[in-house]
Each structure stands twice: as C-alpha cells, then as structure tokens.
Write a protein that holds these residues in place. Structure first.
Motif, PDB file in Angstrom:
ATOM      1  N   ARG A   1       5.075  19.572 -11.280  1.00  0.00           N
ATOM      2  CA  ARG A   1       6.436  20.097 -11.454  1.00  0.00           C
ATOM      3  C   ARG A   1       6.756  20.337 -12.932  1.00  0.00           C
ATOM      4  O   ARG A   1       7.275  21.394 -13.293  1.00  0.00           O
ATOM      5  N   ARG A   2       6.441  19.369 -13.786  1.00  0.00           N
ATOM      6  CA  ARG A   2       6.707  19.524 -15.235  1.00  0.00           C
ATOM      7  C   ARG A   2       5.920  20.689 -15.818  1.00  0.00           C
ATOM      8  O   ARG A   2       6.458  21.476 -16.593  1.00  0.00           O
ATOM      9  N   THR A   3       4.663  20.796 -15.444  1.00  0.00           N
ATOM     10  CA  THR A   3       3.814  21.867 -15.969  1.00  0.00           C
ATOM     11  C   THR A   3       4.342  23.227 -15.530  1.00  0.00           C
ATOM     12  O   THR A   3       4.403  24.171 -16.327  1.00  0.00           O
ATOM     13  N   ALA A   4       4.741  23.339 -14.273  1.00  0.00           N
ATOM     14  CA  ALA A   4       5.298  24.602 -13.772  1.00  0.00           C
ATOM     15  C   ALA A   4       6.633  24.914 -14.450  1.00  0.00           C
ATOM     16  O   ALA A   4       6.888  26.069 -14.820  1.00  0.00           O
ATOM     17  N   ASP A   5       7.470  23.900 -14.634  1.00  0.00           N
ATOM     18  CA  ASP A   5       8.762  24.116 -15.304  1.00  0.00           C
ATOM     19  C   ASP A   5       8.562  24.647 -16.719  1.00  0.00           C
ATOM     20  O   ASP A   5       9.260  25.562 -17.152  1.00  0.00           O
ATOM     21  N   GLU A   6       7.595  24.073 -17.439  1.00  0.00           N
ATOM     22  CA  GLU A   6       7.306  24.519 -18.814  1.00  0.00           C
ATOM     23  C   GLU A   6       6.857  25.977 -18.835  1.00  0.00           C
ATOM     24  O   GLU A   6       7.142  26.698 -19.785  1.00  0.00           O
ATOM     25  N   ALA A   7       6.159  26.410 -17.796  1.00  0.00           N
ATOM     26  CA  ALA A   7       5.666  27.788 -17.722  1.00  0.00           C
ATOM     27  C   ALA A   7       6.681  28.708 -17.043  1.00  0.00           C
ATOM     28  O   ALA A   7       6.414  29.895 -16.883  1.00  0.00           O
ATOM     29  N   ARG A   8       7.809  28.148 -16.632  1.00  0.00           N
ATOM     30  CA  ARG A   8       8.855  28.896 -15.915  1.00  0.00           C
ATOM     31  C   ARG A   8       8.320  29.529 -14.627  1.00  0.00           C
ATOM     32  O   ARG A   8       8.571  30.691 -14.328  1.00  0.00           O
ATOM     33  N   VAL A   9       7.578  28.706 -13.885  1.00  0.00           N
ATOM     34  CA  VAL A   9       7.023  29.123 -12.597  1.00  0.00           C
ATOM     35  C   VAL A   9       7.727  28.323 -11.504  1.00  0.00           C
ATOM     36  O   VAL A   9       7.840  27.099 -11.605  1.00  0.00           O
TER      37      VAL A   9
ATOM     38  N   PHE B   1       0.833  -1.201   0.000  1.00  0.00           N
ATOM     39  CA  PHE B   1       0.000   0.000   0.000  1.00  0.00           C
ATOM     40  C   PHE B   1       0.871   1.257   0.000  1.00  0.00           C
ATOM     41  O   PHE B   1       0.631   2.201  -0.757  1.00  0.00           O
ATOM     42  N   ALA B   2       1.897   1.270   0.856  1.00  0.00           N
ATOM     43  CA  ALA B   2       2.787   2.436   0.954  1.00  0.00           C
ATOM     44  C   ALA B   2       3.519   2.673  -0.365  1.00  0.00           C
ATOM     45  O   ALA B   2       3.646   3.815  -0.816  1.00  0.00           O
ATOM     46  N   GLN B   3       3.988   1.608  -0.998  1.00  0.00           N
ATOM     47  CA  GLN B   3       4.677   1.745  -2.285  1.00  0.00           C
ATOM     48  C   GLN B   3       3.735   2.278  -3.357  1.00  0.00           C
ATOM     49  O   GLN B   3       4.101   3.151  -4.146  1.00  0.00           O
ATOM     50  N   ASP B   4       2.514   1.763  -3.358  1.00  0.00           N
ATOM     51  CA  ASP B   4       1.526   2.200  -4.341  1.00  0.00           C
ATOM     52  C   ASP B   4       1.151   3.665  -4.127  1.00  0.00           C
ATOM     53  O   ASP B   4       1.093   4.453  -5.082  1.00  0.00           O
ATOM     54  N   ALA B   5       0.925   4.051  -2.881  1.00  0.00           N
ATOM     55  CA  ALA B   5       0.578   5.448  -2.567  1.00  0.00           C
ATOM     56  C   ALA B   5       1.722   6.384  -2.949  1.00  0.00           C
ATOM     57  O   ALA B   5       1.497   7.461  -3.506  1.00  0.00           O
ATOM     58  N   GLN B   6       2.948   5.974  -2.669  1.00  0.00           N
ATOM     59  CA  GLN B   6       4.111   6.798  -3.016  1.00  0.00           C
ATOM     60  C   GLN B   6       4.246   6.940  -4.526  1.00  0.00           C
ATOM     61  O   GLN B   6       4.578   8.012  -5.034  1.00  0.00           O
ATOM     62  N   ALA B   7       3.981   5.866  -5.268  1.00  0.00           N
ATOM     63  CA  ALA B   7       4.046   5.920  -6.733  1.00  0.00           C
ATOM     64  C   ALA B   7       3.003   6.884  -7.292  1.00  0.00           C
ATOM     65  O   ALA B   7       3.297   7.671  -8.201  1.00  0.00           O
ATOM     66  N   HIS B   8       1.784   6.836  -6.753  1.00  0.00           N
ATOM     67  CA  HIS B   8       0.744   7.778  -7.180  1.00  0.00           C
ATOM     68  C   HIS B   8       1.175   9.208  -6.870  1.00  0.00           C
ATOM     69  O   HIS B   8       1.050  10.098  -7.711  1.00  0.00           O
ATOM     70  N   SER B   9       1.652   9.424  -5.670  1.00  0.00           N
ATOM     71  CA  SER B   9       2.090  10.756  -5.258  1.00  0.00           C
ATOM     72  C   SER B   9       3.159  11.283  -6.211  1.00  0.00           C
ATOM     73  O   SER B   9       3.075  12.421  -6.689  1.00  0.00           O
ATOM     74  N   GLN B  10       4.142  10.460  -6.495  1.00  0.00           N
ATOM     75  CA  GLN B  10       5.238  10.870  -7.377  1.00  0.00           C
ATOM     76  C   GLN B  10       4.717  11.241  -8.766  1.00  0.00           C
ATOM     77  O   GLN B  10       5.084  12.273  -9.324  1.00  0.00           O
ATOM     78  N   ARG B  11       3.830  10.398  -9.311  1.00  0.00           N
ATOM     79  CA  ARG B  11       3.287  10.644 -10.654  1.00  0.00           C
ATOM     80  C   ARG B  11       2.479  11.940 -10.698  1.00  0.00           C
ATOM     81  O   ARG B  11       2.657  12.768 -11.590  1.00  0.00           O
ATOM     82  N   TYR B  12       1.620  12.156  -9.703  1.00  0.00           N
ATOM     83  CA  TYR B  12       0.775  13.345  -9.694  1.00  0.00           C
ATOM     84  C   TYR B  12       1.595  14.613  -9.472  1.00  0.00           C
ATOM     85  O   TYR B  12       1.373  15.634 -10.129  1.00  0.00           O
ATOM     86  N   LEU B  13       2.550  14.546  -8.556  1.00  0.00           N
ATOM     87  CA  LEU B  13       3.360  15.730  -8.268  1.00  0.00           C
ATOM     88  C   LEU B  13       4.381  16.003  -9.376  1.00  0.00           C
ATOM     89  O   LEU B  13       4.717  17.169  -9.617  1.00  0.00           O
ATOM     90  N   ASP B  14       4.841  14.971 -10.067  1.00  0.00           N
ATOM     91  CA  ASP B  14       5.710  15.181 -11.234  1.00  0.00           C
ATOM     92  C   ASP B  14       4.971  15.965 -12.312  1.00  0.00           C
ATOM     93  O   ASP B  14       5.555  16.801 -12.996  1.00  0.00           O
ATOM     94  N   PHE B  15       3.675  15.697 -12.463  1.00  0.00           N
ATOM     95  CA  PHE B  15       2.866  16.443 -13.430  1.00  0.00           C
ATOM     96  C   PHE B  15       2.861  17.934 -13.074  1.00  0.00           C
ATOM     97  O   PHE B  15       3.047  18.790 -13.942  1.00  0.00           O
TER      98      PHE B  15
END
Length: 151
Positions: A75-83, A59-73
């Motif tokens: 981060r990437r979106t903000a990086d593209e906008a230079r925010v 469960f912890a591994q799965d929750a961490q994987a979801h967290s990483q995927r959602y927060l990477d989105f």
C-alpha cells in the motif's frame, strides 16, 4: 494493456523487488494493483484442548500481524507511486491456489510475482509456488526473476 495487476507477497526481499516493479508497470499502464498475502492455516495435534486454543489464538494474531506488515508495504509503495491499490489476505495452506482464485475473483488481467520467495533457491530456477501459479493460473503471469546472489 493491463488494467488490474495482482501482486502476491510473502514478505521476502525478492517479493518486495517484484512489488516495486509491478507497481511501476501499473503506473506506466495506468493500471491498479491489488496486494495479496496468503496466510497459512493453523494445524496442531495435541491431547490438551486448552493448549490448542491458546496456540491457535497466538498463531492467528501472528499471521495477521505478518499480513498487515506485508500488505502495508504494498500500500505504501503504491501510494508513493500514485497507483490505486487494494489489499487482501487469504487463508490458505496452498498459496498458489489462493493467488489463482483471487486473480479470477478480482478480475485481474496479470499476476506479477517473484521467481522465488522465502523458501529460497530450493527449486533450481523458480520457486515451487511460482511454478504452481504458472501451471494453474488462467491469468497471464509475469515472473520477476532477481539476479543470482553474489558469492
């Protein structure tokens, strides 16, 4: 006007749309953003302790994987906008509490979130977590309401 915007996410498409718009608002105001994912806590009743530990770890591994995927989105979106962007995940069975606490702790001056997320249109106009954030937040909340689905 805004200096630090909190962008909670549950990984849903509507949450992604709110994030795009929150980052654009931050760009226009020269603000920074923080992406937040509230991971659910583990709960299980069993008479076999070994089964619980295996399940807890999975469960912890799965929750961490979801967290990483959602927060990477975020981060990437903000990086593209230079925010400027930071991300944080909180362990909580009550996402609205994690959102309100994080906004206070991080010194955010706005929470921007989708009108509803993965739970869909169960609540007529606003998702239950969004309603709770609106009711309990000491920080202004901007609700990004997506258009209703087309038949």
């Amino acid at each position: 006007m805004f200096k630090h915007i909190l962008l909670p996410t549950d990984g849903s498409r509507l949450s992604e749309i709110a994030i795009f718009n929150g980052i654009e608002l931050a760009r226009q105001h020269g603000a920074r953003v923080t992406g937040l994912y509230a991971m659910p806590e583990f709960h299980l009743l069993s008479y076999r302790a070994a089964a619980i530990e295996e399940t807890r770890d999975h469960f912890a591994q799965d929750a961490q994987a979801h967290s990483q995927r959602y927060l990477d989105f975020v981060r990437r979106t903000a990086d593209e906008a230079r925010v400027e962007c930071a991300t944080v995940s909180e362990l909580s069975d009550h996402p609205h509490e994690a959102i309100c606490k994080a906004a206070r702790r991080l010194g955010c001056d706005l929470i921007l979130m989708a009108s509803h997320g993965k739970r869909g249109l169960i609540s007529a106009l606003l998702g239950s977590e969004t309603q709770r954030v609106l009711a309990h937040s000491e920080v202004p909340v901007l609700v990004w309401r997506a258009p209703p689905p087309t038949p």
